[in-house]
Design a protein around this motif. Structure first.
Motif, PDB file in Angstrom:
ATOM      1  N   ALA A 330      50.940  64.754 -46.534  1.00  0.00           N
ATOM      2  CA  ALA A 330      49.661  64.171 -46.906  1.00  0.00           C
ATOM      3  C   ALA A 330      49.268  63.186 -45.820  1.00  0.00           C
ATOM      4  CB  ALA A 330      49.796  63.454 -48.243  1.00  0.00           C
ATOM      5  N   VAL A 331      47.956  62.919 -45.698  1.00  0.00           N
ATOM      6  CA  VAL A 331      47.528  61.968 -44.675  1.00  0.00           C
ATOM      7  C   VAL A 331      47.946  60.565 -45.106  1.00  0.00           C
ATOM      8  CG1 VAL A 331      45.613  63.306 -43.781  1.00  0.00           C
ATOM      9  CG2 VAL A 331      45.255  61.799 -45.733  1.00  0.00           C
ATOM     10  N   GLY A 332      48.262  59.753 -44.133  1.00  0.00           N
ATOM     11  CA  GLY A 332      48.630  58.365 -44.400  1.00  0.00           C
ATOM     12  C   GLY A 332      47.427  57.465 -44.165  1.00  0.00           C
ATOM     13  N   ASN A 333      47.480  56.289 -44.754  1.00  0.00           N
ATOM     14  CA  ASN A 333      46.348  55.374 -44.658  1.00  0.00           C
ATOM     15  C   ASN A 333      46.782  54.091 -43.940  1.00  0.00           C
ATOM     16  OD1 ASN A 333      43.728  54.638 -45.007  1.00  0.00           O
ATOM     17  ND2 ASN A 333      43.895  54.185 -47.198  1.00  0.00           N
ATOM     18  N   ASP A 334      47.673  54.233 -42.963  1.00  0.00           N
ATOM     19  CA  ASP A 334      48.131  53.108 -42.140  1.00  0.00           C
ATOM     20  C   ASP A 334      48.870  52.045 -42.932  1.00  0.00           C
ATOM     21  OD1 ASP A 334      47.220  54.266 -39.811  1.00  0.00           O
ATOM     22  OD2 ASP A 334      45.216  53.417 -40.030  1.00  0.00           O
ATOM     23  N   HIS A 335      49.378  52.410 -44.119  1.00  0.00           N
ATOM     24  CA  HIS A 335      50.333  51.533 -44.789  1.00  0.00           C
ATOM     25  C   HIS A 335      51.453  52.420 -45.337  1.00  0.00           C
ATOM     26  CE1 HIS A 335      49.235  52.821 -48.798  1.00  0.00           C
ATOM     27  NE2 HIS A 335      47.965  52.675 -48.483  1.00  0.00           N
ATOM     28  N   PRO A 336      52.626  51.846 -45.588  1.00  0.00           N
ATOM     29  CA  PRO A 336      53.802  52.677 -45.854  1.00  0.00           C
ATOM     30  C   PRO A 336      54.028  53.056 -47.318  1.00  0.00           C
ATOM     31  CG  PRO A 336      54.478  50.402 -45.624  1.00  0.00           C
ATOM     32  CD  PRO A 336      52.989  50.423 -45.462  1.00  0.00           C
ATOM     33  N   ILE A 337      53.045  52.833 -48.192  1.00  0.00           N
ATOM     34  CA  ILE A 337      53.273  53.100 -49.607  1.00  0.00           C
ATOM     35  C   ILE A 337      52.739  54.495 -49.963  1.00  0.00           C
ATOM     36  CG2 ILE A 337      52.873  52.270 -51.961  1.00  0.00           C
ATOM     37  CD1 ILE A 337      54.597  50.459 -50.082  1.00  0.00           C
ATOM     38  N   GLY A 338      53.597  55.308 -50.569  1.00  0.00           N
ATOM     39  CA  GLY A 338      53.228  56.682 -50.891  1.00  0.00           C
ATOM     40  C   GLY A 338      52.463  56.785 -52.191  1.00  0.00           C
ATOM     41  N   ALA A 339      51.686  57.868 -52.326  1.00  0.00           N
ATOM     42  CA  ALA A 339      50.817  58.043 -53.488  1.00  0.00           C
ATOM     43  C   ALA A 339      51.621  58.136 -54.780  1.00  0.00           C
ATOM     44  CB  ALA A 339      49.948  59.284 -53.315  1.00  0.00           C
ATOM     45  N   ILE A 492      50.012  54.783 -39.286  1.00  0.00           N
ATOM     46  CA  ILE A 492      50.835  55.594 -40.173  1.00  0.00           C
ATOM     47  C   ILE A 492      50.002  56.812 -40.557  1.00  0.00           C
ATOM     48  CG2 ILE A 492      52.168  55.668 -42.325  1.00  0.00           C
ATOM     49  CD1 ILE A 492      52.716  52.719 -41.982  1.00  0.00           C
ATOM     50  N   PRO A 493      50.092  57.856 -39.751  1.00  0.00           N
ATOM     51  CA  PRO A 493      49.151  58.967 -39.905  1.00  0.00           C
ATOM     52  C   PRO A 493      49.495  59.922 -41.034  1.00  0.00           C
ATOM     53  CG  PRO A 493      50.607  59.388 -38.055  1.00  0.00           C
ATOM     54  CD  PRO A 493      50.989  58.046 -38.597  1.00  0.00           C
ATOM     55  N   MET A 494      50.776  60.011 -41.393  1.00  0.00           N
ATOM     56  CA  MET A 494      51.077  61.039 -42.397  1.00  0.00           C
ATOM     57  C   MET A 494      52.357  60.780 -43.162  1.00  0.00           C
ATOM     58  SD  MET A 494      51.799  64.054 -39.689  1.00  0.00           S
ATOM     59  CE  MET A 494      52.553  63.750 -38.120  1.00  0.00           C
ATOM     60  N   PHE A 495      52.348  61.323 -44.383  1.00  0.00           N
ATOM     61  CA  PHE A 495      53.534  61.348 -45.231  1.00  0.00           C
ATOM     62  C   PHE A 495      54.049  62.779 -45.202  1.00  0.00           C
ATOM     63  CE2 PHE A 495      54.092  57.390 -47.667  1.00  0.00           C
ATOM     64  CZ  PHE A 495      53.061  56.663 -47.098  1.00  0.00           C
ATOM     65  N   ALA A 496      55.319  62.938 -44.869  1.00  0.00           N
ATOM     66  CA  ALA A 496      55.861  64.289 -44.720  1.00  0.00           C
ATOM     67  C   ALA A 496      56.607  64.693 -45.987  1.00  0.00           C
ATOM     68  CB  ALA A 496      56.799  64.337 -43.531  1.00  0.00           C
ATOM     69  N   SER A 497      56.379  65.910 -46.409  1.00  0.00           N
ATOM     70  CA  SER A 497      57.086  66.394 -47.593  1.00  0.00           C
ATOM     71  C   SER A 497      58.508  66.771 -47.216  1.00  0.00           C
ATOM     72  CB  SER A 497      56.410  67.643 -48.141  1.00  0.00           C
ATOM     73  OG  SER A 497      55.059  67.414 -48.342  1.00  0.00           O
ATOM     74  N   TYR A 498      59.384  66.731 -48.207  1.00  0.00           N
ATOM     75  CA  TYR A 498      60.688  67.361 -48.039  1.00  0.00           C
ATOM     76  C   TYR A 498      60.484  68.830 -48.396  1.00  0.00           C
ATOM     77  CZ  TYR A 498      62.600  62.623 -48.249  1.00  0.00           C
ATOM     78  OH  TYR A 498      62.888  61.306 -48.000  1.00  0.00           O
ATOM     79  N   VAL A 499      60.769  69.720 -47.476  1.00  0.00           N
ATOM     80  CA  VAL A 499      60.585  71.140 -47.754  1.00  0.00           C
ATOM     81  C   VAL A 499      61.946  71.808 -47.782  1.00  0.00           C
ATOM     82  CG1 VAL A 499      59.406  73.236 -47.077  1.00  0.00           C
ATOM     83  CG2 VAL A 499      58.387  71.039 -46.579  1.00  0.00           C
ATOM     84  N   THR A 500      62.307  72.302 -48.954  1.00  0.00           N
ATOM     85  CA  THR A 500      63.613  72.940 -49.099  1.00  0.00           C
ATOM     86  C   THR A 500      63.408  74.363 -49.596  1.00  0.00           C
ATOM     87  OG1 THR A 500      63.735  72.055 -51.329  1.00  0.00           O
ATOM     88  CG2 THR A 500      64.866  70.826 -49.630  1.00  0.00           C
ATOM     89  N   ALA A 501      64.367  75.212 -49.311  1.00  0.00           N
ATOM     90  CA  ALA A 501      64.294  76.580 -49.819  1.00  0.00           C
ATOM     91  C   ALA A 501      65.566  76.860 -50.603  1.00  0.00           C
ATOM     92  CB  ALA A 501      64.144  77.561 -48.674  1.00  0.00           C
ATOM     93  N   LEU A 502      65.391  77.571 -51.708  1.00  0.00           N
ATOM     94  CA  LEU A 502      66.513  77.854 -52.595  1.00  0.00           C
ATOM     95  C   LEU A 502      66.510  79.323 -52.955  1.00  0.00           C
ATOM     96  CD1 LEU A 502      66.291  75.063 -55.300  1.00  0.00           C
ATOM     97  CD2 LEU A 502      67.962  75.289 -53.486  1.00  0.00           C
ATOM     98  N   SER A 503      67.702  79.834 -53.171  1.00  0.00           N
ATOM     99  CA  SER A 503      67.800  81.173 -53.723  1.00  0.00           C
ATOM    100  C   SER A 503      67.359  81.100 -55.178  1.00  0.00           C
ATOM    101  CB  SER A 503      69.246  81.638 -53.627  1.00  0.00           C
ATOM    102  OG  SER A 503      69.474  82.653 -54.564  1.00  0.00           O
ATOM    103  N   LYS A 504      66.789  82.205 -55.674  1.00  0.00           N
ATOM    104  CA  LYS A 504      66.357  82.189 -57.072  1.00  0.00           C
ATOM    105  C   LYS A 504      67.542  82.207 -58.019  1.00  0.00           C
ATOM    106  CE  LYS A 504      61.644  83.087 -56.715  1.00  0.00           C
ATOM    107  NZ  LYS A 504      60.657  84.142 -56.460  1.00  0.00           N
ATOM    108  N   LYS A 505      68.755  82.322 -57.472  1.00  0.00           N
ATOM    109  CA  LYS A 505      69.949  82.252 -58.324  1.00  0.00           C
ATOM    110  C   LYS A 505      70.228  80.822 -58.765  1.00  0.00           C
ATOM    111  CE  LYS A 505      72.294  86.040 -55.980  1.00  0.00           C
ATOM    112  NZ  LYS A 505      73.018  86.183 -54.726  1.00  0.00           N
TER     113      LYS A 505
END
Lengths: 529, 301, 312
Positions: A330-339, A492-505
């Motif tokens: 997500a875009v950041g708003n030049d402060h470090p607090i996440g939505a 602070i231009p952006m908040f980066a997601s954690y992107v993980t991949a899982l087996s459907k098992k």
């Protein structure tokens, strides 16, 4: 909502497609967020099941890793900590603080003295039963004068820890801190069994869901289920293994060929291709992880507030999120607090790319054009160098010429960060506003990476920390976010997601967003379907 | 063609690249006409790369690092080879990559051969302590893993292009040294070198008139490969964040930036790798032709 | 002579250890900073350094290290306090196994290809072999590895993409797990050795004694195998040795891609974390490998050249 449940049921049985589900759920008035939560967990209907072997490929891990919780520094060792040890408190999947080894707590009115009650009848893997002495020894490991603990600043305000009756423990702080229970969930502050008032920091004995079977630094860590685990509904796998696979393509290949059942940090360049694989699910969690570009507040031209604003207007955040994060953020708003955070200032206007405004502020600072150098290495975050190159292109339209200085990844944090005037950096984020502001933005903080100082900001920080009234805190933190955004010496231009991949098992509940891998507790929380 | 090897070599070495002296033009043209198709192909490839490197700005409407579209756009009329991970035109990057990488690789390889070749010959001709000292110094340099050594040096000295060239050249020269020394030793003990020594010829004469012409073929073969290894080393260094400064386009980093796509069967990363491969094949075809000519053999068929 | 060379080899080892030590010392930052990273404070750094004795002057630490190593004690890793000999033992075995496996495929293959190419030079076979091998070395090794994984692991599903062996892995299982890394390394080194074999032989084909053998009507194969090849050994052996050394010392990237626990990964991690004793130990092992291999190459060059063997 019963209609929605019915739909869920149909979806689970495969009688309707995901697309139909989305359409009908939206028609029912379910918010997009809710229906996608349902969709994001393929196993939402199935109850957790015991058994099986779980293998996960993790990006971080080095042959120099140690089991000592004082030097835990990356996902690889953080995951081990949360599998083997317990903490006093835990952040749950909604970002709220709940007790783990502590059952309840209460604070004095000035938030300086905290009394915590401990769980009873808990035994460590070595058979010792938990008592206040273990808590004290575990904390002293970080508090000790000779301690090399990364958590030392965190525990420094604790002036005294004392046993309080049979099942209680009392912390006395040098200054009030309303967020103290949150601090106790920090990944360094694991509780280990004590012997003669000391813990064995590298012994790998805890009270967690898994006992450590084999630790091979930088290669793999093997676990066995703790048969006597005290939490119900947690710790489902018979055995588990964390494999260190630092190369992202290798990590992905291991998952797609079935050698592992999960991975962290998907390659954002190819995640759209990975998603086509029907045996996998890709999870995205946007929480507190953000990327920063701290400027040295003490040196020209960054000592000029208008120059800083010009630089903030000269970056196209949308494009960065789209290109560098491939939309996973997500875009950041030049402060470090996440939505997702409690006191996030929702009404603060989002800053957008505006070369004209940037020029305007440059003029105000008495300049027609600006030459600056931005140092970057991909060890700041994946894609940092590319982000710098993009920024250069954006800023050129505002007569700002950024020279991108690629520096070696090796030694970045000791040689470049907080040494060069303008650099790339990242923060995993912290669960509370106070914690985040205190470590990296307060005047004089060790990691105040921009050396920024703002009197009003610093005054509010101290007041808000000791304030127990939620509404007053919200107001104070709102103002602090505005100050950081408009005056701060950082983009602070952006908040980066954690992107993980899982087996459907792999089955799981709602995935927490406070850290990667379900708040680092995937081993304890997940199961095989 | 049964003249002494050295004689033939002198002529054709001059004849390989079109020489500036007008008198030799005819020989060059004659040699070129007789050249096998593989050599012609190799020369054509080299010529094309040089042209691309020289005229890159005129061959493409876009700038080297200009962002012209979305990232990973497919091939179409505007972006003939699509766009890269930041939305820069792939063809443009390739052309500029030729400009940046081929030049650096060529200079680096030449410097490496200058250092390593001279050292190797001296070690072989002088023998004794000179040989021991030079060989042991090279042993020390070679005994340290190349990437680790480059990492140490570049972190200490910074990553400007001249530093990069010198460091890669020095590291590469150790390999050249060993080879040169090995082949020179075979030549040094031959009768004609012995007689030159007895005649009291100078060291320079022996090195460049007696030894060098006889060891040139394996060295030239090595040159063709070392040239391509430089690209790979630059790619390896950019893996550690030590390569060329962005947004400069270089093929090594371009392969690296897009490499993961190949595991999904996307061929984008094959383009810069293919560019390196084509040049390697081209250069080595010319080398083969040269080897064949200097070997003094009649046509093998 | 061999004894003298071995003695000099020890000097080389000493020089390597000194250079590596100084190099790592000169790198910005130290282990305490590297481990604590963003979380470092002056106070914790000082405590960390004191515990690891990093606060001592560097010549003292070097001499201490040297003194211990002379008594056969590699010391302990600064980062996690483990015995270095134990840390390195298994990984060295893994590295040597992979190198040997690759060499067993690559060396005979490239010599055969090279000899055949020299025999049938300028034929279609020669050109095809050249194009294939040259293309394969033009691709960075991680890229070759990705392509092989794409074909053999993902599409065909024949071979595993991870080579995570442990000391308990049985021999044939190990071979199976290592097929892809060995194949990758083979592709990386074959071209160099094959082309040198070809060039060295062709270089000799115009010599009078070969002409003579040809005139006597010997078969092409006999001329090359019995007359040209023995004299072409020196450059071939040298290139083979350089590549063997590469297989032991330079395979970091293959180790990373296939998650194979070898020495390369260990030394890179340790350099990044400034764990000097481990870097030193690995460098000494690599350097010793080089020295032994180089010595072998030099001896082989001399043994195969009668003129060098019996100097006048």
């Amino acid at each position: 909502m019963s209609d929605l449940n019915n739909l869920k049921h149909l979806l689970a049985q495969g009688k309707i497609t995901r697309r139909e589900f989305m359409a009908q759920a939206t028609a029912l008035g379910a918010t997009a967020a809710l229906s996608s939560t349902v969709l994001s967990s393929p196993s939402f209907a199935a109850a957790p099941k015991k058994g099986g072997h779980f293998t996960i490929g993790i990006s971080h891990g080095s042959t120099t890793d140690s089991l000592d919780p004082a030097t835990t520094s990356h996902t690889g060792t953080q995951l081990i900590n949360h599998a083997v040890y317990n903490y006093l408190t835990e952040v749950n999947d909604s970002g709220e603080i709940i007790g783990e080894l502590a059952t309840s707590w209460e604070a004095s009115p000035d938030a300086k003295v905290w009394n915590m009650k401990l769980q009873q009848g808990i035994t460590f893997h070595n058979g010792k039963s938990l008592g206040a002495e273990d808590i004290i020894a575990s904390f002293n490991h970080h508090r000790d004068e000779k301690s090399k603990s990364a958590a030392k600043p965190l525990v420094a305000p604790i002036t005294e820890i004392k046993a309080d009756g049979k099942d209680g423990i009392k912390f006395t702080l040098s200054g009030g801190n309303a967020d103290f229970p949150f601090l106790m969930s920090d990944y360094h502050l694991a509780i280990l069994p004590s012997k003669d008032g000391k813990i064995d920091p590298t012994g790998g004995i805890g009270s967690g869901a898994y006992s450590l079977e084999k630790f091979d630094p930088g290669v793999s860590t093997k676990f066995k289920r703790n048969p006597n685990y005290w939490k119900s509904g947690r710790g489902h796998f018979d055995s588990a293994e964390i494999v260190v696979i630092s190369d992202v393509a290798a990590r992905t290949n291991a998952l797609t060929t079935g050698a592992t059942l999960g991975m962290d940090r998907c390659d954002l360049k190819t995640v759209h291709l990975l998603k086509r694989n029907k045996n996998l699910e890709v999870n995205k969690k946007t929480g507190t992880q953000h990327y920063t570009l701290p400027m040295n507040f003490k040196v020209a031209p960054f000592d000029n507030a208008d120059v800083r604003l010009a630089l903030k207007y000269a970056i196209d955040r949308e494009t960065l999120v789209k290109t560098i994060l491939r939309g996973y953020g997500a875009v950041g708003n030049d402060h470090p607090i996440g939505a997702s955070q409690m006191y996030f200032a929702k009404d603060l206007e989002q800053r957008v790319y505006d070369p004209d405004k940037a020029r305007f502020h440059l003029k105000k600072a008495g300049m027609d054009s600006l030459e600056v150098t931005l140092s970057a290495a991909d060890s700041a975050f994946a894609g940092a160098v590319d982000a710098a190159v993009l920024y250069k292109e954006h800023a050129a339209k505002a007569a700002i010429n950024i020279t991108v200085n690629r520096v070696p990844s090796d030694g970045y944090w000791s040689n470049v960060w907080m040494k060069h005037p303008w650099v790339m950096s990242y923060w995993g984020g912290r669960p509370t506003e106070d914690w985040m502001f205190s470590i990296a933005y307060a005047s004089g903080a060790e990691w105040n990476e921009s050396f920024w100082e703002n009197d009003r900001f610093n005054k509010l920080l101290l007041e808000a920390r000791a304030e127990l009234d939620t509404n007053k805190r919200r107001e104070m933190y709102g103002e602090m976010q505005r100050i950081a955004r408009d005056d701060g010496a950082f983009v602070i231009p952006m908040f980066a997601s954690y992107v993980t991949a899982l087996s459907k098992k792999v089955g799981h509940g709602k995935i927490a967003s406070n850290w990667d891998m379900d708040g680092l507790r995937c081993m304890e929380r997940w199961w095989l379907v | 063609m049964n003249e002494p090897v050295t004689k033939v070599l002198g002529d054709s070495a001059d004849a390989m690249p079109p020489p500036p002296r007008a008198g030799k033009w005819d020989i060059a043209k004659r040699e070129l006409r007789k050249a096998p198709w593989s050599a012609k192909f190799g020369l054509l490839v080299i010529a094309l790369y040089v042209l691309a490197a020289l005229f890159a700005p005129f061959l493409t409407p876009f700038g080297e690092s200009e962002i012209v579209g979305e990232s990973f756009m497919p091939w179409d009329a505007t972006f003939i080879l699509g766009t890269d991970n930041l939305g820069r035109d792939m063809l443009t990057r390739l052309l500029y990559g030729a400009r940046n990488t081929v030049g650096i690789a060529f200079i680096t390889t030449c410097v490496a051969f200058l250092i390593g070749g001279t050292g190797g010959m001296l070690a072989a001709i002088l023998g004794g302590w000179t040989d021991q000292v030079l060989s042991r110094v090279v042993d020390v340099l070679m005994a340290i893993p190349q990437l680790i050594f480059a990492l140490l040096l570049l972190t200490i000295f910074g990553t400007s292009i001249p530093v990069l060239i010198v460091i890669i050249a020095v590291l590469d020269s150790t390999r050249v040294f060993r080879l040169t020394r090995a082949v020179s030793q075979n030549v040094v003990v031959t009768d004609f070198v012995e007689s030159a020594r007895l005649r009291g010829e100078s060291l320079g004469w022996i090195s460049f008139r007696e030894v060098l012409p006889n060891i040139l073929p394996p060295l030239v073969a090595e040159f063709g490969l070392r040239f391509c290894f430089v690209f790979l080393l630059i790619a390896g260094l950019s893996f550690l964040g030590l390569g060329l400064q962005p947004p400069t386009a270089d093929w090594g980093s371009m392969v690296r930036d897009n490499a993961t796509l190949i595991t999904y069967g996307d061929i984008t990363p094959l383009l810069p790798a293919g560019a390196i491969a084509l040049l390697t094949v081209g250069v080595n075809f010319v080398v083969d032709w040269f080897l064949h000519k200097t070997s003094g053999l009649r046509d093998g068929k | 002579m061999v004894a003298q060379r071995l003695g000099l080899g020890l000097l080389v080892l000493l020089a390597v250890s000194l250079i590596i030590f100084l190099g790592v010392e000169l790198l910005p930052g130290d282990l305490a900073q590297a481990i604590l990273g963003q979380a470092a404070t002056p106070e914790t750094l000082a405590a960390f350094r004191k515990e690891l004795r990093l606060d001592l002057p560097m010549h003292i630490r070097y001499l201490e290290w040297l003194f211990n190593i002379l008594q056969g004690d590699f010391g302990r890793s600064l980062a996690n306090g483990r015995e270095i000999s134990e840390l390195i033992g298994v990984r060295l075995g893994n590295t040597l196994f992979l190198a040997l496996f690759s060499a067993v495929i690559a060396v005979p293959l490239s010599l055969t290809l090279g000899i055949l190419a020299a025999m049938y030079r300028n034929s279609w076979y020669d050109r095809a072999v050249n194009i294939v091998t040259l293309s394969s070395i033009s691709f960075p090794e991680f890229f070759i590895a990705y392509i092989l994984i794409f074909v053999f692991s993902i599409n065909l599903g024949w071979l595993p993409s991870l080579s995570n062996v442990s000391p308990e892995t049985p021999f044939w299982q190990r071979i199976f797990l290592l097929l892809l890394p060995a194949l990758t390394l083979t592709l990386v080194v074959v071209a160099h050795m094959m082309r040198m074999t070809r060039a060295a032989i062709i270089n000799l084909l115009a010599s009078p004694y070969i002409e003579m053998a040809n005139l006597k009507g010997m078969s092409r194969a006999r001329v090359i195998l019995h007359h040209a090849l023995p004299n072409a050994w020196a450059p071939i052996v040298n290139v083979v040795v350089i590549n063997l050394a590469y297989l032991i010392v330079g395979v970091v990237i293959v180790e990373v891609v296939f998650v194979y626990p070898g020495l390369g990964q260990l030394i890179v991690d340790s350099v990044q974390k400034r764990d000097i004793p481990v870097v030193q130990a690995c460098s000494i092992i690599f350097a010793a490998t080089y020295i032994v291999l180089n010595l072998t190459a030099d001896i082989l060059s001399i043994v195969t050249n009668p003129r060098l063997l019996h100097p006048r």
